[in-house]
Design a protein around this motif. Structure first.
Motif, PDB file in Angstrom:
ATOM      1  N   GLU A  92      39.786 -20.424 -28.780  1.00  0.00           N
ATOM      2  CA  GLU A  92      41.062 -19.786 -28.473  1.00  0.00           C
ATOM      3  C   GLU A  92      41.908 -20.677 -27.569  1.00  0.00           C
ATOM      4  O   GLU A  92      41.411 -21.585 -26.930  1.00  0.00           O
ATOM      5  N   ASN A  94      47.501 -13.973 -34.467  1.00  0.00           N
ATOM      6  CA  ASN A  94      46.156 -14.359 -34.038  1.00  0.00           C
ATOM      7  C   ASN A  94      45.139 -13.256 -34.327  1.00  0.00           C
ATOM      8  O   ASN A  94      44.034 -13.528 -34.807  1.00  0.00           O
ATOM      9  N   LYS A 149      42.201 -14.224 -29.674  1.00  0.00           N
ATOM     10  CA  LYS A 149      41.815 -13.538 -30.908  1.00  0.00           C
ATOM     11  C   LYS A 149      42.145 -12.055 -30.892  1.00  0.00           C
ATOM     12  O   LYS A 149      42.243 -11.425 -31.948  1.00  0.00           O
TER      13      LYS A 149
END
Length: 373
Positions: free
Chosen positions: A82, A60, A54
């Motif tokens: 993730e 992302n 993240k």
């Protein structure tokens, strides 16, 4: 006799006060009991499944921060998975965990959704899935994307003005509707300001392949490209271009610390998710008639980041004019005669390609795009 009357009045007052006190005490006891027995408000939970981390620069990071900030404003919690590998067995475990935690909606930031994955989503009818695609939608799956091609066109104009060699490069994973739509808009922008320029694309075969992305930049440098853009998840292309001294337009966020970063094309994902979670959710369900969300320039969802000092005055003026025209609805990217690389006419002189066509059917590349082996 008067003394007796006074005592009676005093007794009545005392009884009255004691009655009021008893009533107040009863109210307090009832309130305390209700406080302890009433169900507490549970904050809605949003799940997010992503391929990378993240805090990883690029796709992302902008996805996570957009959802995080929108959820915070709306009083929702975000649960993130993730480094998801994308296998069906892993997705099955993730969704099982999300269901146990009370997750009602799941954002999936992958770009590919094979039929077996969609079948798995159907097995969770009480969950709603927000998918990063424009190519399909189903009852509990909302197609979500931005009209990034509208500013990729502007990026192409900048590249067309900035190139000195007449060779403009583009790095992308593989041909698909989403990639073709952005690459074609970029190429049309280049050609409209620099008809003699060449647009060369290097494929990497996936959305996050650092080694192949660096090799693609090397290949474009050997082709004499002096300006490039890209459509990959990370910032490998940006770093490689900076290292090679090639001007570039970023795909996610500007990098002012880079001398060769001219600007960036960007989507306001906080606004996207805020709109989806606030406006498109009614009575616990997504109230989107067409099951897709696709907004862009006119809704202030996509934009070009501030231009670097190295962008020419001609390019700045042209971008400003184009932005003004777009705001008035006077300039269309996919309108007028357009031919593909095989010479097939894809759009007539007085025709405008429909939104449905742009979302689902652009399986070709515009004339002028050359593929680098």
């Amino acid at each position: 006799m008067k003394l007796l009357d006074d005592e009676r009045q005093a007794l009545r007052r005392r009884n009255f006060v004691m009655g009021i006190a008893a009533v107040l005490l009863l109210c307090i006891l009832v309130s305390v009991a209700e406080f302890h027995t009433a169900p507490r408000m549970v904050r809605p939970k949003i799940g997010m499944i992503m391929r990378g981390a993240k805090d990883e620069d690029g796709w992302n990071k902008v996805q996570y921060e957009g959802l995080r900030d929108a959820a915070k404003e709306l009083g929702m919690d975000v649960i993130v998975k993730e480094h998801a590998l994308g296998t069906i067995s892993e997705y099955r475990q993730i969704l099982k965990s999300f269901a146990a935690q009370g997750v009602q909606r799941v954002v999936v930031t992958w770009h590919r959704y094979p039929p077996e994955l969609r079948e798995l989503f159907r097995q969770y009818p009480d969950m709603e899935f927000i998918l990063q695609t424009t190519e399909f939608s189903e009852e509990n799956m909302l197609s979500c994307s931005t009209r990034l091609f509208e500013v990729q066109y502007l990026a192409g104009m900048i590249a067309g003005y900035q190139t000195e060699t007449g060779i403009v490069g583009y790095v992308a994973p593989y041909p698909c509707v989403e990639v073709n739509r952005g690459l074609n808009a970029f190429a049309i922008g280049v050609k409209r300001v620099n008809p003699s320029a060449h647009i060369k694309v290097a494929w990497t075969s996936d959305w996050d392949t650092p080694e192949r992305e660096r090799a693609a930049v090397e290949s474009l440098a050997m082709e004499n490209a002096d300006v490039l853009s890209y459509q990959q998840d990370g910032r490998t292309v940006a770093d490689a271009a900076e290292k090679k001294g090639i001007d570039y337009i970023d795909a996610h966020q500007p990098h002012p610390e880079h001398k060769h970063c001219l600007t960036a094309v960007q989507s306001d994902w906080k606004a996207v998710y805020h709109n989806l979670l606030r406006k498109h959710v009614r009575r616990g369900r997504m109230a989107n008639v067409n099951n897709y969300y696709w907004q862009g320039f006119l809704h202030h969802i996509v934009s070009v980041a501030p231009l670097s000092e190295w962008v020419s005055l001609r390019a700045r003026e042209a971008i400003a004019r184009s932005v003004r025209d777009r705001a008035k609805g006077q300039h269309l990217i996919y309108g007028g005669e357009i031919y593909d690389t095989n010479g097939v006419k894809r759009c007539d002189e007085k025709e405008i390609l429909s939104n449905e066509y742009l979302r689902e059917q652009m399986n070709w590349l515009v004339k002028g795009v050359e593929q680098v082996e």
